[in-house]
Each structure stands twice: as C-alpha cells, then as structure tokens.
Design a protein around this motif. Structure first.
Motif, PDB file in Angstrom:
ATOM      1  N   CYS A 113       0.837  -1.210   0.000  1.00 14.85           N
ATOM      2  CA  CYS A 113       0.000   0.000   0.000  1.00 14.85           C
ATOM      3  C   CYS A 113       0.870   1.259   0.000  1.00 14.85           C
ATOM      4  O   CYS A 113       1.759   1.401   0.835  1.00 14.85           O
ATOM      5  CB  CYS A 113      -0.921  -0.013   1.219  1.00 14.85           C
ATOM      6  SG  CYS A 113      -1.894   1.503   1.369  1.00 14.85           S
ATOM      7  N   TRP A 115       0.041   4.127   0.876  1.00 17.39           N
ATOM      8  CA  TRP A 115      -0.286   4.957   2.041  1.00 17.39           C
ATOM      9  C   TRP A 115       0.364   4.427   3.307  1.00 17.39           C
ATOM     10  O   TRP A 115       1.153   5.100   3.932  1.00 17.39           O
ATOM     11  CB  TRP A 115      -1.804   5.008   2.231  1.00 17.39           C
ATOM     12  CG  TRP A 115      -2.505   5.872   1.233  1.00 17.39           C
ATOM     13  CD1 TRP A 115      -2.854   5.523  -0.036  1.00 17.39           C
ATOM     14  CD2 TRP A 115      -2.935   7.224   1.413  1.00 17.39           C
ATOM     15  NE1 TRP A 115      -3.484   6.572  -0.649  1.00 17.39           N
ATOM     16  CE2 TRP A 115      -3.553   7.619   0.212  1.00 17.39           C
ATOM     17  CE3 TRP A 115      -2.874   8.129   2.472  1.00 17.39           C
ATOM     18  CZ2 TRP A 115      -4.102   8.896   0.035  1.00 17.39           C
ATOM     19  CZ3 TRP A 115      -3.413   9.396   2.295  1.00 17.39           C
ATOM     20  CH2 TRP A 115      -4.012   9.773   1.092  1.00 17.39           C
ATOM     21  N   CYS A 116       0.010   3.198   3.683  1.00 14.20           N
ATOM     22  CA  CYS A 116       0.397   2.708   5.010  1.00 14.20           C
ATOM     23  C   CYS A 116       1.457   1.608   4.955  1.00 14.20           C
ATOM     24  O   CYS A 116       1.856   1.094   5.989  1.00 14.20           O
ATOM     25  CB  CYS A 116      -0.831   2.199   5.747  1.00 14.20           C
ATOM     26  SG  CYS A 116      -1.468   0.652   5.078  1.00 14.20           S
ATOM     27  N   TYR A 130     -10.040  -2.022  -0.652  1.00 17.16           N
ATOM     28  CA  TYR A 130      -9.058  -1.416   0.244  1.00 17.16           C
ATOM     29  C   TYR A 130      -8.796   0.039  -0.140  1.00 17.16           C
ATOM     30  O   TYR A 130      -7.967   0.339  -0.993  1.00 17.16           O
ATOM     31  CB  TYR A 130      -7.752  -2.231   0.194  1.00 17.16           C
ATOM     32  CG  TYR A 130      -6.726  -1.768   1.169  1.00 17.16           C
ATOM     33  CD1 TYR A 130      -6.830  -2.093   2.519  1.00 17.16           C
ATOM     34  CD2 TYR A 130      -5.673  -0.984   0.753  1.00 17.16           C
ATOM     35  CE1 TYR A 130      -5.893  -1.644   3.427  1.00 17.16           C
ATOM     36  CE2 TYR A 130      -4.721  -0.533   1.660  1.00 17.16           C
ATOM     37  CZ  TYR A 130      -4.849  -0.868   2.987  1.00 17.16           C
ATOM     38  OH  TYR A 130      -3.922  -0.419   3.882  1.00 17.16           O
ATOM     39  N   CYS A 132      -7.399   2.902   1.313  1.00 18.40           N
ATOM     40  CA  CYS A 132      -6.584   3.392   2.426  1.00 18.40           C
ATOM     41  C   CYS A 132      -6.413   4.910   2.405  1.00 18.40           C
ATOM     42  O   CYS A 132      -6.245   5.517   1.353  1.00 18.40           O
ATOM     43  CB  CYS A 132      -5.210   2.737   2.374  1.00 18.40           C
ATOM     44  SG  CYS A 132      -4.246   2.978   3.871  1.00 18.40           S
TER      45      CYS A 132
END
Ligand SMILES: [Zn+2]
Ligand SMILES: [Zn+2]
Length: 137
Positions: A113, A115-116, A130, A132
């Motif tokens: 991901c 983002w995270c 998902y 995110c």
C-alpha cells in the motif's frame, strides 16, 4: 505558443512521462496478477475495471508519490529544478516478500500500500475494497 509534435508525448508530455505511464503499468501488473494466479475475476468486466481504477487512483493519491508530477516536468525537459520522488511502481510491486496484512491470510501478496505500507493480497485489496487513507511516512 509551443505545440507538442505527434507521437512524442511519451517523452515530453509531463503527465505521460511519469504519471500515465506508471498508472498503466500498475494497472497491467494487477490484471497480469489475476491471469497468472488464475483468480476468478473477469478483468474485462466494466465493474471490475471501475473498481480497479478507483482503488489504484486512491493509491496514486498517497502523499508519498506527490513529487512524481513535479519531477515529470524536469524529466520532460521543462524545468531545471529536480524533485526527490518515490518510484510508485517500485514501491508498490518490488517488495512483495512477507504476508498479507490480514492475520491468517495465506494468499500471495499483490502489492504494498502506497499509504500505510501494508502488504495486501488480491482479495484484501480488491474484494475488500481497500481504500486506504492512513499515511505512514
Ligand atoms: Zn494502506
Ligand atoms: Zn489477504
């Protein structure tokens, strides 16, 4: 006024140089993953395509990749200023060792991901939608 000659947008149109090219590449990586692992998803179906675009577009919105567009102007030869940027395709698809974010999930990891940094299998990315928004630098 300057006009971009035909058939060279891939070299001098900033969005083509980094964004669209990378976007298309990432989209292809995901659809190739579906074929390669024989997943029961029909990637030519409109609802599947829309969902993949929605999820992938959200990945591209991560603050991690925001300098890509700025750097695209340099790479296309329009500005001298350079920007440090994270290569999105490399970040998302190069470090796939490990397991899916979800405990007890044994599926093969599809991507990281943007983002995270969580690793996700196709099911937990696509089927679980998902989307995110939690950014971890
Ligand atoms: Zn995430
Ligand atoms: Zn999973």
């Amino acid at each position: 006024m300057l006009t971009i000659p035909p058939n060279v947008t891939g070299q001098i149109q900033p969005l083509d140089v980094l964004c669209f090219r990378m976007y298309k590449g990432c989209f292809k990586k995901i659809s190739d993953f579906v074929f390669l692992h024989d997943l029961p998803v029909q990637v030519h179906r409109r609802d599947v395509i829309l969902r993949l675009h929605s999820l992938l577009y959200q990945q591209f919105q991560s603050p991690r990749f925001e300098n890509s567009i700025a750097e695209a102007w340099h790479k296309s030869g329009y500005t001298d200023e350079r920007f440090m940027y994270v290569n999105l395709a490399k970040f998302m698809f190069d470090k796939l060792k490990g397991s899916c974010l979800h405990e007890n999930c044994r599926d093969i990891v599809l991507l990281v991901c943007g983002w995270c940094k969580a690793r996700l299998c196709f099911h937990h990315f696509f089927d679980a939608h998902y989307f995110c928004t939690i950014y971890l630098p």
